[in-house]
Design an enzyme around this catalytic site. Structure first.
Site, PDB file in Angstrom:
ATOM      1  N   GLY A 133       2.935  24.171  -9.937  1.00 21.23           N
ATOM      2  CA  GLY A 133       1.904  23.263 -10.429  1.00 21.23           C
ATOM      3  C   GLY A 133       2.395  22.208 -11.379  1.00 21.23           C
ATOM      4  O   GLY A 133       1.585  21.483 -11.974  1.00 21.23           O
ATOM      5  N   ASP A 249      19.654  12.825 -17.193  1.00 25.33           N
ATOM      6  CA  ASP A 249      20.406  11.572 -17.081  1.00 25.33           C
ATOM      7  C   ASP A 249      21.670  11.812 -16.266  1.00 25.33           C
ATOM      8  O   ASP A 249      22.031  11.031 -15.383  1.00 25.33           O
ATOM      9  CB  ASP A 249      20.791  11.049 -18.470  1.00 25.33           C
ATOM     10  CG  ASP A 249      19.611  10.478 -19.240  1.00 25.33           C
ATOM     11  OD1 ASP A 249      18.566  10.237 -18.611  1.00 25.33           O
ATOM     12  OD2 ASP A 249      19.732  10.276 -20.456  1.00 25.33           O
ATOM     13  N   ARG A 252      20.825  12.484 -12.627  1.00 25.59           N
ATOM     14  CA  ARG A 252      20.455  11.275 -11.887  1.00 25.59           C
ATOM     15  C   ARG A 252      21.681  10.448 -11.535  1.00 25.59           C
ATOM     16  O   ARG A 252      21.727   9.824 -10.468  1.00 25.59           O
ATOM     17  CB  ARG A 252      19.447  10.475 -12.708  1.00 25.59           C
ATOM     18  CG  ARG A 252      18.082  11.128 -12.695  1.00 25.59           C
ATOM     19  CD  ARG A 252      17.156  10.676 -13.793  1.00 25.59           C
ATOM     20  NE  ARG A 252      15.918  11.458 -13.736  1.00 25.59           N
ATOM     21  CZ  ARG A 252      15.021  11.505 -14.701  1.00 25.59           C
ATOM     22  NH1 ARG A 252      15.227  10.826 -15.840  1.00 25.59           N
ATOM     23  NH2 ARG A 252      13.925  12.227 -14.576  1.00 25.59           N
ATOM     24  N   GLU A 372      15.474  15.079  -8.868  1.00 22.03           N
ATOM     25  CA  GLU A 372      15.887  14.552 -10.176  1.00 22.03           C
ATOM     26  C   GLU A 372      15.028  13.355 -10.588  1.00 22.03           C
ATOM     27  O   GLU A 372      15.488  12.446 -11.270  1.00 22.03           O
ATOM     28  CB  GLU A 372      17.376  14.152 -10.210  1.00 22.03           C
ATOM     29  CG  GLU A 372      18.342  15.114  -9.594  1.00 22.03           C
ATOM     30  CD  GLU A 372      18.183  16.537 -10.083  1.00 22.03           C
ATOM     31  OE1 GLU A 372      17.485  16.769 -11.078  1.00 22.03           O
ATOM     32  OE2 GLU A 372      18.737  17.438  -9.455  1.00 22.03           O
ATOM     33  N   THR A 374      11.331  11.441  -8.809  1.00 26.14           N
ATOM     34  CA  THR A 374      11.014  10.583  -7.676  1.00 26.14           C
ATOM     35  C   THR A 374      11.165   9.115  -8.072  1.00 26.14           C
ATOM     36  O   THR A 374      11.130   8.760  -9.258  1.00 26.14           O
ATOM     37  CB  THR A 374       9.571  10.805  -7.196  1.00 26.14           C
ATOM     38  OG1 THR A 374       8.666  10.385  -8.232  1.00 26.14           O
ATOM     39  CG2 THR A 374       9.319  12.258  -6.846  1.00 26.14           C
TER      40      THR A 374
END
Length: 394
Positions: A133, A249, A252, A372, A374
Site C-alpha cells: 500500500g 540517489d 538512481r 527507484e 517512477t
C-alpha cells in the site's frame, strides 16, 4: 549540503580493471545469456566468479575488503555490466548501491565493522522500502517496529513488496514505522539491518515479470521478527527515510547507467542487423529512414553518457546530487525506452519474434522507467526542488 570528496581507486588500476571487465562481459556473460533466460537464474559458477572479481563490494572501502570505487567509477562498471543481460547487474546492484550507501551515510562504526566485510565478500543484500500500500508515499507505510518489551531490541511486523534479490538475499535493510504520527515529515520511519535468516522473516515465490529473466523479486513477510537494538541503522530512530532517500540517489545513478549501457547494446545489435538485412537488393542500413533511427539513438545515448559523467563527478566532489541524479535517471530510462522501440522497428517483423534479441531488449528495458522512482514521481521531485531553490533566491 556537501560531503567529503571521494578519490576512488587509482585511475590507472581502475582502467585496467574496466578493460578486463569488458572482456568478461563479452566473452563470458553474453554467451551465458541463453542459459539465464531458459533457467531464469544466473548460473552458480558465474555468481561465484563475480564475487571473486569483487563486484559485490565495489563501493565498500578498501580497509573493509572492498574495492573502494567512487561514484564515477561505480557508474562506469554498471554501464559496462549492463551491456549484458540485466540480471548480471541486478544481483550485485543493491549491495554496491543502496545498501552500501545507507551503511556509509547512516551506519554506526560497529555496523560498518560487521556488515562491510560481509558485503565485500559477496553476501547478497536487499532493500525493503516498497509495500503493498505504499511506495513513494512514506506516510502510508504499514510495516511497524515496536520496542521489545522483554529487552533491548525491536519487533518488526509487515510486508514488503517487489523487493529485488529478496528470494536469495542474506541481509535486508528494512524500513519500518517507529512512530504513529508522520510529523515532523518522515520522522516516523526508521531503518533496520535484518539478517534474512532471522526467525519470522519469510519471502514469497518470485514474481513472474515482463522481462529481466534471472533477476528475481518477491514479497518479504515480517511476522514478529525480533532484532537486537544494534540492528537500528545509526542507532537512532526517525532517520530511516532520510537514509533511504540518500541511498536512492546512488540507486538512481545505477539505474541510469544500466539503462544507458543496455541502450548501447540494443543499438549495436540494430546496427549489425541493418548491415546484414537486405531489401530491394541492398542492406537496409543504406536507407535514410533507418539511418535516422540509428542516428537519433546514438545521439540520445551520448547525451545520457554525458549526464552520467557530470552527475557522478558532482557526487565525487561531495555535492548534493538529489535533483541531478533524478534528472539523469529520468532521461536515461526514457531514452532507453525510445532506443529499444526504434531497434524493434529496425528489425521489422523479426523484431516482434522471441528468437531475436530486439524483442527481449524491448521487454527488459520497460522496468527502468519504474523502479527507484517512477518518471512521474521524479519529475515532481525535480520540480519541487526547482521551486524551493527559486523561493530561497527570491
Amino acid at each position: 549540503m556537501t560531503s567529503t570528496p571521494n578519490p576512488g581507486m587509482d585511475p590507472e588500476i581502475f582502467d585496467q580493471f574496466l578493460e578486463q571487465l569488458q572482456r568478461y562481459v563479452r566473452e563470458r556473460l553474453i554467451p551465458a545469456e541463453k542459459d539465464v533466460i531458459e533457467d531464469d537464474r544466473i548460473p552458480d559458477d558465474i555468481v561465484a566468479e563475480m564475487k571473486e572479481m569483487g563486484l559485490f563490494g565495489l563501493t565498500v572501502p578498501g580497509e573493509y575488503g572492498g574495492a573502494g570505487l567512487n561514484t564515477s567509477q561505480y557508474a562506469r562498471v554498471v554501464h559496462c555490466m549492463a551491456y549484458a543481460a540485466p540480471a548480471f547487474r541486478s544481483i550485485f546492484s543493491i549491495n554496491v548501491g543502496m545498501f552500501n550507501s545507507a551503511i556509509k551515510n547512516g551506519g554506526t562504526e560497529a555496523q560498518k565493522d560487521e556488515w562491510w566485510p560481509k558485503i565485500a565478500a559477496g553476501a547478497i543484500a536487499c532493500f525493503g522500502l516498497t509495500e503493498p500500500g505504499s511506495g513513494s508515499d512514506s506516510a502510508a507505510m504499514a510495516t511497524t517496529a515496536r520496542p521489545d518489551p522483554n529487552g533491548n531490541g525491536w519487533i518488526l511486523n509487515g510486508t514488503k513488496r517487489y523487493i529485488t534479490n529478496a528470494p536469495f538475499a542474506e541481509v535486508g535493510l528494512i524500513m519500518a514505522r517507529t512512530e504513529k504520527e508522520a510529523l515532523p515529515k518522515n520522522a516516523h520511519v526508521s531503518a533496520f539491518i535484518v539478517p534474512m535468516n532471522t526467525p519470522g522473516v519469510s519471502t514469497g515465490s518470485p514474481d513472474k515479470k515482463m522481462g529481466q529473466s534471472g533477476s528475481h523479486i518477491s514479497d518479504i513477510m515480517l511476522d514478529d521478527v525480533h532484532v537486537p537494538g544494534d540492528a537500528l541503522l545509526g542507532g537512532e530512530t526517525g532517520k530511516g527515510f532520510r537514509f533511504a532517500m540518500m541511498s536512492l540517489d546512488n540507486g538512481r545513478i545505477s539505474v541510469g547507467a544500466a539503462a544507458t549501457g543496455y541502450a548501447r547494446r540494443a543499438l549495436d545489435s540494430a546496427l549489425r542487423y541493418a548491415n546484414e538485412r537486405k531489401a530491394f537488393g541492398e542492406p537496409i542500413a543504406n536507407f535514410q529512414l533507418i539511418q535516422q533511427m540509428l542516428a537519433e539513438s546514438d545521439t540520445e545515448i551520448y547525451a545520457a553518457e554525458a549526464m552520467m559523467a557530470d552527475v557522478t563527478a558532482r557526487a565525487d566532489r561531495g555535492e548534493n546530487i538529489l535533483r541531478k541524479a533524478a534528472a539523469f535517471k529520468v532521461f536515461a530510462s526514457e531514452m532507453c525506452g525510445r532506443v529499444v522501440d526504434r531497434v524493434v522497428q529496425i528489425y521489422g517483423g523479426a523484431g516482434y519474434l522471441a528468437e531475436y534479441d530486439a524483442e527481449r531488449f524491448f521487454r527488459d528495458a520497460r522496468i527502468y522507467r519504474i523502479y527507484e522512482g517512477t518518471t512521474q514521481i521524479l519529475q515532481l521531485q525535480i520540480a519541487k526542488h526547482m521551486l524551493r531553490e527559486f523561493a530561497e533566491q527570491a
